[in-house]
Structures are given as structure tokens and as C-alpha cells.
Design a protein around this motif. Structure first.
Motif, short mmCIF file in Angstrom:
data_model
loop_
_atom_site.label_atom_id
_atom_site.label_comp_id
_atom_site.label_asym_id
_atom_site.label_seq_id
_atom_site.Cartn_x
_atom_site.Cartn_y
_atom_site.Cartn_z
N ALA A 130 48.31 29.11 38.63
CA ALA A 130 49.45 29.17 40.02
C ALA A 130 48.72 30.75 41.03
CB ALA A 130 50.57 29.31 39.41
N GLN A 131 48.86 31.52 39.20
CA GLN A 131 48.71 33.14 40.26
C GLN A 131 47.22 32.84 40.97
OE1 GLN A 131 50.25 36.33 38.23
NE2 GLN A 131 48.98 36.92 37.89
N MET A 132 46.35 32.40 40.48
CA MET A 132 44.94 32.64 40.78
C MET A 132 44.90 31.29 41.56
SD MET A 132 42.92 33.45 37.43
CE MET A 132 41.61 33.95 37.56
N SER A 133 45.30 30.48 42.05
CA SER A 133 45.07 29.46 43.14
C SER A 133 46.08 30.98 44.68
CB SER A 133 45.60 28.75 42.87
OG SER A 133 44.55 28.57 41.96
N GLN A 354 35.71 26.41 48.68
CA GLN A 354 35.81 25.32 49.42
C GLN A 354 36.62 24.36 49.26
OE1 GLN A 354 33.31 26.44 52.59
NE2 GLN A 354 35.73 26.47 53.45
N GLY A 355 37.79 24.26 49.13
CA GLY A 355 38.62 23.10 48.17
C GLY A 355 39.24 23.54 47.33
N GLY A 356 38.86 24.94 46.63
CA GLY A 356 39.13 24.51 45.29
C GLY A 356 40.74 24.60 44.83
N THR A 357 41.52 24.76 45.53
CA THR A 357 43.10 25.19 44.89
C THR A 357 43.21 23.79 44.76
OG1 THR A 357 43.82 25.73 47.04
CG2 THR A 357 43.74 27.39 45.81
N ASP A 358 42.93 22.98 45.48
CA ASP A 358 43.10 21.54 45.04
C ASP A 358 42.86 20.39 44.39
OD1 ASP A 358 45.24 22.11 47.14
OD2 ASP A 358 43.61 21.51 48.76
N MET A 359 41.56 21.07 43.57
CA MET A 359 41.10 20.73 43.07
C MET A 359 41.63 20.08 41.61
SD MET A 359 37.03 22.37 43.57
CE MET A 359 36.23 21.54 44.79
N ASP A 360 40.91 19.06 40.88
CA ASP A 360 41.66 19.34 39.47
C ASP A 360 40.51 19.52 38.30
OD1 ASP A 360 39.04 17.86 39.01
OD2 ASP A 360 40.95 15.66 38.76
N LYS A 361 41.03 20.71 37.58
CA LYS A 361 39.69 21.43 36.55
C LYS A 361 38.11 19.84 35.92
CE LYS A 361 43.32 23.21 32.42
NZ LYS A 361 42.54 23.93 31.64
N GLU A 362 38.49 19.56 36.35
CA GLU A 362 36.98 18.46 35.92
C GLU A 362 36.71 18.61 37.81
OE1 GLU A 362 40.05 16.90 35.45
OE2 GLU A 362 39.19 17.16 32.80
N GLN A 363 36.85 19.01 38.66
CA GLN A 363 35.97 18.67 39.79
C GLN A 363 35.79 20.37 39.99
OE1 GLN A 363 39.37 17.47 42.06
NE2 GLN A 363 38.90 16.13 42.89
N LEU A 364 36.53 20.68 39.45
CA LEU A 364 36.19 22.21 38.98
C LEU A 364 34.42 22.71 38.38
CD1 LEU A 364 39.41 24.42 39.50
CD2 LEU A 364 38.55 24.34 41.47
N ALA A 366 32.84 20.20 38.16
CA ALA A 366 31.58 20.49 38.32
C ALA A 366 31.28 21.52 39.84
CB ALA A 366 32.01 18.49 39.19
N ALA A 367 32.18 22.11 40.80
CA ALA A 367 31.85 22.94 41.16
C ALA A 367 30.56 24.28 40.77
CB ALA A 367 32.74 22.86 41.97
N GLY A 368 31.35 24.43 39.51
CA GLY A 368 30.73 25.26 38.78
C GLY A 368 31.78 26.71 38.88
N VAL A 369 33.48 25.96 38.65
CA VAL A 369 33.77 27.78 39.10
C VAL A 369 34.53 27.80 37.36
CG1 VAL A 369 36.15 27.78 39.42
CG2 VAL A 369 34.28 26.50 40.87
N ASN A 370 33.97 28.94 36.59
CA ASN A 370 34.38 28.73 34.58
C ASN A 370 35.77 28.33 35.31
OD1 ASN A 370 33.41 28.70 32.55
ND2 ASN A 370 33.64 31.21 32.78
N ASP A 371 35.89 28.05 33.28
CA ASP A 371 37.74 28.20 33.43
C ASP A 371 37.89 28.29 31.55
OD1 ASP A 371 39.81 27.25 32.93
OD2 ASP A 371 40.54 25.32 32.57
N SER A 372 39.29 29.18 31.45
CA SER A 372 39.11 30.20 30.39
C SER A 372 39.96 30.62 30.28
CB SER A 372 37.95 30.97 29.75
OG SER A 372 38.07 32.22 29.09
N LEU A 373 41.09 30.68 28.71
CA LEU A 373 41.76 31.70 29.09
C LEU A 373 42.27 33.21 29.54
CD1 LEU A 373 43.25 29.87 25.31
CD2 LEU A 373 43.91 29.33 27.94
N ILE A 374 40.74 33.69 29.40
CA ILE A 374 41.09 34.76 29.55
C ILE A 374 40.14 35.29 30.73
CG2 ILE A 374 40.36 35.57 27.30
CD1 ILE A 374 37.26 35.65 27.87
#
Ligand code: ZN
Ligand code: ZN
Length: 408
Positions: A130-133, A354-364, A366-374
Motif C-alpha cells: 500500500a505504501q509503495m503505491s 501506467q495503471g500499475g497501482t490497480d494491477m494485481d501481482k500477475e499483471q504487475l 507481466a508488465a515487468g514490475v519486480n516483486d520481493s520482500l526487500i
């Protein structure tokens, strides 16, 4: 007004931009309680409903790391998770005073630190997402502690070192200027010019090169967005997530980094220094790495999860900036990252596509936006750094020459 009150006011007004009736959650080392009380006063005067303070105590944390039974480092208390989730749901602003002794955790078993960071990261994942969005407002800033000041100014007696670090911080956050709020407005305009240049250029990739061995090409997502300075929160007003801030940044295409990246400054990670380190990337993933100091800390960091071995931020900072011109290694990422071009390993800001804050994990993903705990920033900028923007059709445009932006 005294300088420290001026600074406290800047954090409340320009940092979290507290709103009438809003709660402030303030995290601060106990050693800096005098400054916390100044912030508390400024927050109430600006209309805060309540100021809730969470005191940090790194000496107590060190004792725990040294003496507690091993199993507690895989736990994070439910009440503490509830604390963050509840205040975030209530729309509180979160102000964190970051001031650590860079050598505080020297010699601690690095797996204890990384396991605890992972337990915390897992428990607070929703809060951090939530913070990073920008769903809630937040700001990270610093004030000196004695041990930190002595590390930055090793030749000085303690009170002088603290005084010198205060001066360096107040200069970096422009509180030494006649009207700091106005100084930040002018700085924002300068950042806006760079942001516009990069957003208009729509580079497909950036190539980094310098003499210490960096030669890296990093792709950018199709619909990436550059930001710098103030961020707009979900409620529509502007806050400043970092004070100081000199960077413009976006998300990299997380499978698109290839080549070698060499650090240009030490990294203080959870109370341990990692120095003279480098990474080799293939298709976005760290496939080889090394460090002269702190290799085990680096190893633990990369092992956090899959996303910890990929990039989550590309940030451009001119070598000629008020922080780097002071010529001081701060051993505190908030300052060092604003003195130098940097990347982050780990989670990317969803706001950066674009539109990233409304995307779920899969969509992010697919858009190349990295996910991690760090999300750990590290510095790569140097006086000779060259960055070339590569457009979709393969044509090239210089972005940085000799460590600085080509546009001014
Ligand atoms: Zn950054
Ligand atoms: Zn970052």
C-alpha cells in the motif's frame, strides 16, 4: 525559529504534508527523543489528530540478536502487524527517522538478521505494498546519533562530530536556506524538467558505463513513468517520501538487465557494511556477485526470495548535487542514494508503470514490475559515469556524460 524546529516543520509540512485531523505515526530512535518531541509539536500545530510514537532502540536489538534463542527470528508479533495495518487503514501518515550506527550489527550472525527481516517483510507485505503505491502518505528522514556521527567524522570529538553531521543534514535538506519550503519548490521545478525529458524520450533501455567496471544495459517497461520529488497520494495531495531527495526514478523491466554493475559507495544494510561489491546480470537475474567486505550479508540479502536477485528501481542523480558535493560518505542510504545514481534490488514501485497501482501481482509481473520482500538501494554513480538512452528503433541519445545529466 530554531533550525531544528524549522526542520521538524519541513518534515510535517513538505514531508508527510499532514492534513487536518490526520494521525501521524512517528518512528524514531530513542536517542533522538528531543527531535521527536519537536516533530510532535509541529504535527499538532499543523492540525494532527494524534501523534503516535514508536521508539526504536538498536542497542536493545543488538542484545536480542546476540542472546535470544534462534527461533524468535522467524517470528513477527501479530500486535505489531495490526498496529501498521490499522493505522494505514485509518489513513495515518507515517514518518520514519532513520539513524543507525553503521557498525551496530557487526559480527551478528547475518542469517538472524535476514530471517527477522524476512519475517517482518512477510507480515507487513500488505502495508508495504500500500505504501509503495502511495495509498497512504509517508516520509523517511534522518537526524544524527552519536555513533553514526563518529563513523561519518572519525577524526572529531563526539560533540563536534554530532554538530558536523547536523550541519551536513540541514544543508542536504535545504533547511539552512532562508526559506526551506520555497527552496524545495524551486528544487521540484528542476526535478520536473528531468522527469519530463525522460518521460518524453520513452527510452526502451539505458546503458551504463564507467571506469570502475560498470557496463550494464537495462530495459525499461513499455509504459514506464519517471518520477522525482513529490508524489501524489491516493487522496490527491502531494507528499515527499524522502527528505532529502535528488533522484528521478522509474521501474526497470525486471527480466531486462544484462552486464556488470559495480558499486561506487559502501552500503549500510541492517547495521552491516557491504563494500566494493559487484553484480553480473543475465536476463535480469544476478548470476554472479562479489564483495570485498560484507559478502555474507550480501549473500543473505540475495537469498531472500526470487525477486531479491532482480532490479526494482532505476534512479538518476547528478554527481554534481548538494549532497555529493559535500564529499561525505554518510553510510546511510537515504543520503548516499541521493548523492549517486543508484538501483534497488527487490520490489519495484507499481506507480512506475501506467495503471500499475490497480494491477494485481500477475499483471504487475507481466508488465515487468519486480516483486520481493526487500527493496534495497545501492549506489553506482561516479564522476565519469556515462548513460546512454536507447530508443525503440535502436537510435541512441546521451542522458549522462561525466556523471551529470546532459540536460540541465
Ligand atoms: Zn531511489
Ligand atoms: Zn529505493
Amino acid at each position: 525559529m530554531e533550525m531544528m524546529d524549522k526542520y521538524a516543520r519541513l518534515l510535517i509540512k513538505t514531508g508527510v504534508n499532514i492534513q487536518q485531523g490526520q494521525t501521524l505515526v512517528l518512528s524514531c530512535p530513542i536517542e533522538c527523543s528531543d527531535f521527536a518531541h519537536r516533530v510532535q509539536k509541529q504535527a499538532y500545530q499543523a492540525g494532527a489528530r494524534e501523534v503516535v510514537i514508536r521508539w526504536g532502540d538498536e542497542k536493545s536489538a543488538r542484545i536480542t540478536y546476540d542472546l535470544a534463542p534462534s527461533e524468535i527470528f522467524d517470528e513477527f508479533p501479530a500486535w505489531s502487524k495490526t498496529f501498521y495495518d490499522d493505522y494505514a487503514a485509518k489513513g495515518a501518515a507515517f514518518l520514519t527517522i532513520l539513524a543507525t550506527d553503521p557498525d551496530m550489527m557487526k559480527g551478528v550472525d547475518p542469517s538472524r538478521i535476514s530471517r527477522q527481516a524476512k519475517a517482518r517483510g512477510t507480515a507487513l507485505e500488505a502495508y508495504r505494498s500500500a505504501q509503495m503505491s502511495n495509498k497512504h502518505t509517508w516520509c523517511v528522514a534522518s537526524v544524527p546519533t552519536r555513533a553514526w556521527a563518529q563513523k561519518v567524522f572519525p577524526g572529531m570529538a563526539e560533540p563536534l562530530a554530532v554538530e558536523a553531521l547536523w550541519q551536513a543534514i540541514l544543508t542536504a535538506v535545504r533547511v539552512d536556506q532562508h526559506d526551506p519550503v520555497d527552496a524545495w519548490h524551486r528544487h521540484q521545478e528542476a526535478l520536473d524538467v528531468r522527469v519530463k525529458f525522460l518521460n518524453d524520450a520513452r527510452f526502451a533501455a539505458l546503458r551504463y558505463r564507467n571506469a570502475i567496471g560498470t557496463d550494464l544495459t537495462v530495459k525499461l517497461p513499455d509504459n514506464h513513468i519517471w518520477f522525482g520529488g513529490g508524489d501524489e497520494c491516493a487522496k490527491g495531495y502531494v507528499f515527499m517520501a524522502n527528505l532529502p531527495t535528488e533522484e528521478v526514478f522509474t521501474a526497470p523491466q525486471c527480466r531486462g538487465a544484462n552486464g556488470r554493475l559495480v558499486s561506487s559507495m559502501p552500503l549500510n544494510h541492517n547495521g552491516n557494511l557491504i563494500e566494493d561489491f559487484w553484480f553480473s546480470f543475465k536476463d535480469g537475474v544476478v548470476v554472479d556477485y562479489g564483495a570485498r567486505q560484507g559478502l555474507s550479508t550480501l549473500k543473505e540479502l540475495l537469498a531472500t526470495d526470487e525477486g531479491a536477485r532482480m532490479l526494482g528501481e532505476v534512479a538518476l542523480v547528478p554527481h554534481d548535487s548538494p549532497i555529493s558535493n559535500q564529499g561525505i560518505p554518510f553510510y546511510n542510504t537515504l543520503f548516499d542514494e541521493n548523492a549517486s545514481c543508484h538501483f534497488a534490488l527487490g520490489k519495484a514501485y507499481p506507480t512506475c508503470v501506467q495503471g500499475g497501482t490497480d494491477m494485481d501481482k500477475e499483471q504487475l509481473a507481466a508488465a515487468g514490475v519486480n516483486d520481493s520482500l526487500i527493496h534495497v538501494d545501492f549506489m553506482v554513480g561516479s564522476a565519469d559515469l556515462a548513460i546512454t538512452g536507447i530508443q525503440k528503433d535502436g537510435s541512441e541519445l546521451p542522458v549522462f556524460i561525466d556523471g551529470n545529466f546532459v540536460i540541465r
